[in-house]
Design a protein around this motif. Structure first.
Motif: not given
Length: 144
Positions: A7-12, A25-27, A77-81, A92-96
């Motif tokens: 999960r850490r890998d895919w969040m990055g 991907s969300v569409e 969850y998502a945190v982006v620069l 965040a949606v894709l993480d879920a």
């Protein structure tokens, strides 16, 4: 459910993936997501360590955008620069969605692998551009 390390890998990857790939991907598969936090823009402190002494110091601040959503009892969850609310919410949606065992394999193949390849290519291009402008110094030895 995938391992925490995966999960850490895919969040990055989600945080750095091309925005058009996240949108695609969300569409068509975006279930009702309930926003729990944000997306909201804030700042974080950046710390670094002096190379010789190892002393930590305050390097500066960076703008980040965070978002937390809930889909079918799973929190994404998502945190982006930067101040990119759309990217944070999509990540965040894709993480879920990636936490769902029935969707994980398909999303990993359609999103994570192409995104990781795009990130690697972008880094390679930036490194090549930086290398092209590098200054090379040499020392001429004087003979007595």
């Amino acid at each position: 459910m995938p391992e925490a390390e995966d999960r850490r890998d895919w969040m990055g990857v989600l945080a750095r993936a091309p925005l058009d790939l996240l949108r695609a991907s969300v569409e068509g598969r975006r279930p009702e997501a309930r926003r729990l936090v944000g997306p909201e823009v804030g700042r974080i402190q950046l710390r670094a360590t002096a190379p010789v002494t190892g002393t930590p110091f305050h390097l500066g601040e960076a703008t980040v955008t965070r978002c937390v959503v809930e889909i079918d009892g799973r929190h994404g969850y998502a945190v982006v620069l930067g101040s990119d609310a759309e990217r944070a919410e999509l990540a965040a949606v894709l993480d879920a969605l990636l936490q769902d065992p029935h969707r994980h394999a398909t999303l990993a193949a359609e999103l994570l692998e192409p995104a990781a390849a795009a990130i690697t290519e972008r880094r390679r291009r930036k490194a090549g551009a930086a290398q092209a402008t590098a200054a090379h110094f040499f020392t001429a030895a004087r003979t007595p």
